[in-house]
Write a protein that holds these residues in place. Structure first.
Motif, PDB file in Angstrom:
ATOM      1  N   ASP A 181      43.538  31.547  42.351  1.00 19.27           N
ATOM      2  CA  ASP A 181      44.466  30.633  41.677  1.00 19.27           C
ATOM      3  C   ASP A 181      45.665  31.374  41.071  1.00 19.27           C
ATOM      4  O   ASP A 181      46.034  31.188  39.911  1.00 19.27           O
ATOM      5  N   SER A 182      46.248  32.237  41.881  1.00 18.79           N
ATOM      6  CA  SER A 182      47.448  32.990  41.475  1.00 18.79           C
ATOM      7  C   SER A 182      47.189  33.907  40.282  1.00 18.79           C
ATOM      8  O   SER A 182      48.069  34.152  39.463  1.00 18.79           O
ATOM      9  N   ASP A 183      45.987  34.427  40.164  1.00 17.53           N
ATOM     10  CA  ASP A 183      45.623  35.314  39.065  1.00 17.53           C
ATOM     11  C   ASP A 183      46.497  36.555  39.093  1.00 17.53           C
ATOM     12  O   ASP A 183      46.462  37.338  40.037  1.00 17.53           O
ATOM     13  N   THR A 184      47.284  36.769  38.043  1.00 19.75           N
ATOM     14  CA  THR A 184      48.199  37.905  38.016  1.00 19.75           C
ATOM     15  C   THR A 184      47.474  39.229  37.813  1.00 19.75           C
ATOM     16  O   THR A 184      48.072  40.296  37.978  1.00 19.75           O
ATOM     17  N   ASN A 185      46.176  39.196  37.434  1.00 22.14           N
ATOM     18  CA  ASN A 185      45.418  40.437  37.340  1.00 22.14           C
ATOM     19  C   ASN A 185      45.073  40.992  38.721  1.00 22.14           C
ATOM     20  O   ASN A 185      44.771  42.168  38.863  1.00 22.14           O
ATOM     21  N   GLN A 186      45.085  40.130  39.720  1.00 17.81           N
ATOM     22  CA  GLN A 186      44.722  40.550  41.066  1.00 17.81           C
ATOM     23  C   GLN A 186      45.979  40.917  41.845  1.00 17.81           C
ATOM     24  O   GLN A 186      46.572  40.102  42.530  1.00 17.81           O
ATOM     25  N   LYS A 187      46.380  42.161  41.718  1.00 12.50           N
ATOM     26  CA  LYS A 187      47.584  42.647  42.383  1.00 12.50           C
ATOM     27  C   LYS A 187      47.187  43.539  43.551  1.00 12.50           C
ATOM     28  O   LYS A 187      46.329  44.397  43.426  1.00 12.50           O
ATOM     29  N   GLN A 188      47.825  43.329  44.699  1.00 12.66           N
ATOM     30  CA  GLN A 188      47.532  44.141  45.877  1.00 12.66           C
ATOM     31  C   GLN A 188      48.036  45.562  45.662  1.00 12.66           C
ATOM     32  O   GLN A 188      49.225  45.807  45.531  1.00 12.66           O
ATOM     33  N   MET A 189      47.109  46.502  45.595  1.00 17.78           N
ATOM     34  CA  MET A 189      47.453  47.921  45.531  1.00 17.78           C
ATOM     35  C   MET A 189      46.518  48.725  46.440  1.00 17.78           C
ATOM     36  O   MET A 189      46.539  49.946  46.397  1.00 17.78           O
ATOM     37  N   GLY A 190      45.701  48.024  47.215  1.00 20.34           N
ATOM     38  CA  GLY A 190      44.698  48.705  48.011  1.00 20.34           C
ATOM     39  C   GLY A 190      44.800  48.492  49.499  1.00 20.34           C
ATOM     40  O   GLY A 190      43.857  48.785  50.222  1.00 20.34           O
TER      41      GLY A 190
ATOM     42  N   GLY B 186      41.169  38.377  63.949  1.00 16.45           N
ATOM     43  CA  GLY B 186      41.767  37.238  63.267  1.00 16.45           C
ATOM     44  C   GLY B 186      41.547  37.192  61.776  1.00 16.45           C
ATOM     45  O   GLY B 186      41.907  36.203  61.132  1.00 16.45           O
ATOM     46  N   VAL B 187      40.968  38.248  61.185  1.00 17.11           N
ATOM     47  CA  VAL B 187      40.674  38.269  59.752  1.00 17.11           C
ATOM     48  C   VAL B 187      41.549  39.312  59.066  1.00 17.11           C
ATOM     49  O   VAL B 187      41.623  40.465  59.505  1.00 17.11           O
ATOM     50  N   LEU B 188      42.239  38.905  58.001  1.00 15.57           N
ATOM     51  CA  LEU B 188      43.050  39.808  57.194  1.00 15.57           C
ATOM     52  C   LEU B 188      42.239  40.225  55.974  1.00 15.57           C
ATOM     53  O   LEU B 188      41.810  39.392  55.183  1.00 15.57           O
ATOM     54  N   TYR B 189      42.031  41.523  55.830  1.00 13.44           N
ATOM     55  CA  TYR B 189      41.272  42.078  54.706  1.00 13.44           C
ATOM     56  C   TYR B 189      42.236  42.649  53.680  1.00 13.44           C
ATOM     57  O   TYR B 189      43.171  43.380  54.032  1.00 13.44           O
ATOM     58  N   SER B 190      42.027  42.318  52.409  1.00 18.06           N
ATOM     59  CA  SER B 190      42.915  42.740  51.332  1.00 18.06           C
ATOM     60  C   SER B 190      42.096  43.280  50.178  1.00 18.06           C
ATOM     61  O   SER B 190      40.986  42.795  49.902  1.00 18.06           O
ATOM     62  N   ALA B 191      42.656  44.289  49.488  1.00 21.37           N
ATOM     63  CA  ALA B 191      41.966  44.927  48.364  1.00 21.37           C
ATOM     64  C   ALA B 191      42.884  44.924  47.148  1.00 21.37           C
ATOM     65  O   ALA B 191      44.021  45.390  47.225  1.00 21.37           O
ATOM     66  N   PHE B 192      42.390  44.412  46.019  1.00 23.61           N
ATOM     67  CA  PHE B 192      43.205  44.209  44.825  1.00 23.61           C
ATOM     68  C   PHE B 192      42.749  45.130  43.688  1.00 23.61           C
ATOM     69  O   PHE B 192      41.584  45.504  43.592  1.00 23.61           O
ATOM     70  N   ILE B 193      43.684  45.449  42.808  1.00 22.72           N
ATOM     71  CA  ILE B 193      43.444  46.481  41.802  1.00 22.72           C
ATOM     72  C   ILE B 193      42.641  45.981  40.606  1.00 22.72           C
ATOM     73  O   ILE B 193      41.912  46.744  39.987  1.00 22.72           O
ATOM     74  N   GLY B 194      42.760  44.693  40.252  1.00 20.68           N
ATOM     75  CA  GLY B 194      42.114  44.197  39.040  1.00 20.68           C
ATOM     76  C   GLY B 194      42.819  44.727  37.794  1.00 20.68           C
ATOM     77  O   GLY B 194      43.939  45.235  37.844  1.00 20.68           O
ATOM     78  N   SER B 195      42.163  44.600  36.638  1.00 20.77           N
ATOM     79  CA  SER B 195      42.741  45.097  35.384  1.00 20.77           C
ATOM     80  C   SER B 195      41.618  45.241  34.374  1.00 20.77           C
ATOM     81  O   SER B 195      40.443  45.046  34.712  1.00 20.77           O
ATOM     82  N   SER B 196      41.969  45.545  33.137  1.00 23.06           N
ATOM     83  CA  SER B 196      40.944  45.767  32.112  1.00 23.06           C
ATOM     84  C   SER B 196      40.074  44.545  31.862  1.00 23.06           C
ATOM     85  O   SER B 196      38.970  44.663  31.336  1.00 23.06           O
ATOM     86  N   SER B 197      40.531  43.374  32.246  1.00 25.82           N
ATOM     87  CA  SER B 197      39.757  42.160  31.994  1.00 25.82           C
ATOM     88  C   SER B 197      38.824  41.781  33.137  1.00 25.82           C
ATOM     89  O   SER B 197      37.906  40.989  32.951  1.00 25.82           O
ATOM     90  N   LYS B 198      39.041  42.342  34.334  1.00 31.02           N
ATOM     91  CA  LYS B 198      38.172  41.984  35.462  1.00 31.02           C
ATOM     92  C   LYS B 198      38.336  42.985  36.594  1.00 31.02           C
ATOM     93  O   LYS B 198      39.367  43.641  36.742  1.00 31.02           O
TER      94      LYS B 198
END
Length: 487
Positions: A428-437, A444-456
């Motif tokens: 839901d557009s969580d700004t803590n989940q930023k693509q840095m990975g 046909g599958v796109l795999y993505s890895a997100f950095i998270g933050s101190s809260s999650k």
């Protein structure tokens, strides 16, 4: 037939006769899939050779005819599919069930050190040689290696090193043995882990591996690494022992195996080494500053190695003449914000890349001109850190896949002309989940890895989007293992 043996002798045989049931009339290539991920439904024509009018009815009364049908179901949960066929003049029906989940892979469960969060930065997921397992490493204090089964989406195993350290290193899989390689920022921490999740060896002579991805030769016998100070090593893949070393003098930004040669890209030079001995063959100045932790992409004719550079440049090294092909200014020339990250080559020969300052570029393969650009402007202006460490992908139809590192983690699919075909956000557009990975792409599958933050914790997610991985140098490392080897 049953015979009982008694003290006074054996009984007569007791025989029971039964009629075998009819053969199962269908088979599936999988009974678990992600939303919209195609499943192949096959009718058993071998055991029902006279069957006609074979129909598959999917939820929503969608009817597909034929003995072999591929279809993706769009609703999550247990879904019922109805099969019907006319056999010897009679209509027979069967109901079968499949389990549909939202994503191919989805996890936020990562080992942590105390109360710290964990996620992904500077890395990129890669696949096992058979394409059935995907691997990823976390970056924050605990550099854990995780393996996920792509058929079920479940975690298969995790390897957590005894030494706690960050990792900003892309991992690589040996395309022959299936072993996985990665390093950490702590000195002397470069690991080889088996496909079963067991430590095979540790290499202790390198410094911080906050640098380029490891590389593996085509035979799978030698692993190459270059650390944060440019110390480059050839390592025996079976034992982890050093074969040779070379001091490049600058940070290792990219490695490329070229048969009997190894190209080492540093912040300032392209260095060609003998891959067997580590002896220097040629060393040429790049004419710009290569961005760290990005690596090379290779032209379809295997003559040029493209790289992202600071101040808005895309450069290329001529692999045949061992010279610098040139560079093209695509960004605004801002030295502090306009790093260009890992480029990828489309089947049509054009080159895609994203920038730290929030633009996406497509340029001609000879670097003579820019074809188009797009700015990620959710707040009215391009955002810093939007596409750094993005490690984007292309497919067989020249479509480009990339995810923003800022502002609602927007993933984009562009066509060859720069039009947006699709875009979406996770959580839901969580700004803590930023693509840095980084991204990777298969079946046909796109795999993505997100950095998270101190809260999650960060998310690792695989979403079915359609299309097929390009046969060109399409994502990190050129093959699904990320071996960085030109074959």
């Amino acid at each position: 037939s049953l015979v009982a043996n008694y003290a006074k002798g054996t009984s007569e045989a007791a025989t029971v006769k039964a009629m075998p049931t009819q053969a199962i009339p269908y088979s599936l290539d999988r009974d678990k899939a992600a939303k919209n991920q195609p499943i192949t439904f096959t009718f058993n024509t071998a055991d029902y050779p006279t069957a006609t009018d074979v129909k598959w009815t999917f939820p929503g009364d969608v009817v597909k005819q034929g003995t072999v049908v591929k279809y993706g179901l769009g609703s999550v949960g247990t879904q019922t599919v109805k099969l019907s066929a006319t056999i010897n003049g009679n209509v027979r029906t069967w109901n079968l069930e499949v389990e549909i989940r939202e994503y191919v892979v989805y996890s936020t469960d990562w080992a942590q050190d105390g109360s710290n969060y964990n996620g992904f930065k500077g890395s990129c997921p890669v696949f096992s040689p058979d394409g059935k397992t995907i691997y990823i490493i976390t970056f924050n204090k605990v550099a854990g290696l995780y393996a996920f089964d792509l058929a079920t989406g479940s975690e298969k195993w995790r390897y957590i090193p005894a030494a706690k350290s960050n990792s900003y290193n892309m991992l690589t899989v040996n395309p022959v043995t299936g072993d996985i390689y990665y390093g950490t920022t702590g000195a002397g921490q470069f690991y080889a882990v088996t496909a079963e999740g067991q430590l095979k060896w540790t290499f202790t002579e390198a410094g911080s591996m906050q640098s380029c991805s490891p590389a593996v030769n085509a035979s799978g016998t030698v692993v190459y690494i270059s650390d944060a100070t440019g110390n480059t090593f050839g390592i025996d893949a079976s034992s982890g022992s050093k074969i040779w070393s070379y001091a490049a003098g600058d940070k290792g930004c990219g490695l490329l195996v070229l048969a009997n040669e190894l190209l080492v890209g540093t912040t300032s030079n392209a260095i060609f080494l003998n891959a067997e001995t580590g002896a220097e063959i040629a060393k040429v100045a790049l004419g710009c500053t290569m961005v760290n932790n990005t690596g090379f992409a290779v032209s379809n004719d295997k003559t040029l190695a493209y790289f992202g550079a600071k101040s808005g440049y895309i450069g290329a090294v001529n692999l045949t003449s061992r010279t610098i092909h040139g560079k093209l200014l695509v960004g605004g020339g801002n030295a502090t914000a306009n790093d260009i990250y890992e480029p990828v080559v489309a089947p049509n020969g054009s080159v895609f890349a994203g920038s730290k300052s929030g633009e996406v570029f497509n340029v001609k393969g000879d670097l003579s001109a820019k074809n188009w650009e797009y700015a990620h402007t959710p707040s009215g202006a391009p955002l810093t850190n939007a596409f750094n460490f993005a490690h984007p992908c292309v497919d067989s139809e020249n479509r480009f896949y990339i995810t923003a590192g800022q502002a609602s983690n927007v993933s984009y699919i562009f066509d060859a002309n720069g039009s947006i075909l699709d875009s979406w956000s996770y959580e839901d557009s969580d700004t803590n989940q930023k693509q840095m990975g980084g991204n990777n792409y298969l079946d046909g599958v796109l795999y993505s890895a997100f950095i998270g933050s101190s809260s999650k914790n960060g998310i690792f997610v695989g979403k079915y989007v359609g299309g097929e991985r390009a046969s060109s140098w399409s994502t990190h490392g050129g093959d699904i293992c990320g071996s960085c080897c030109v074959k």
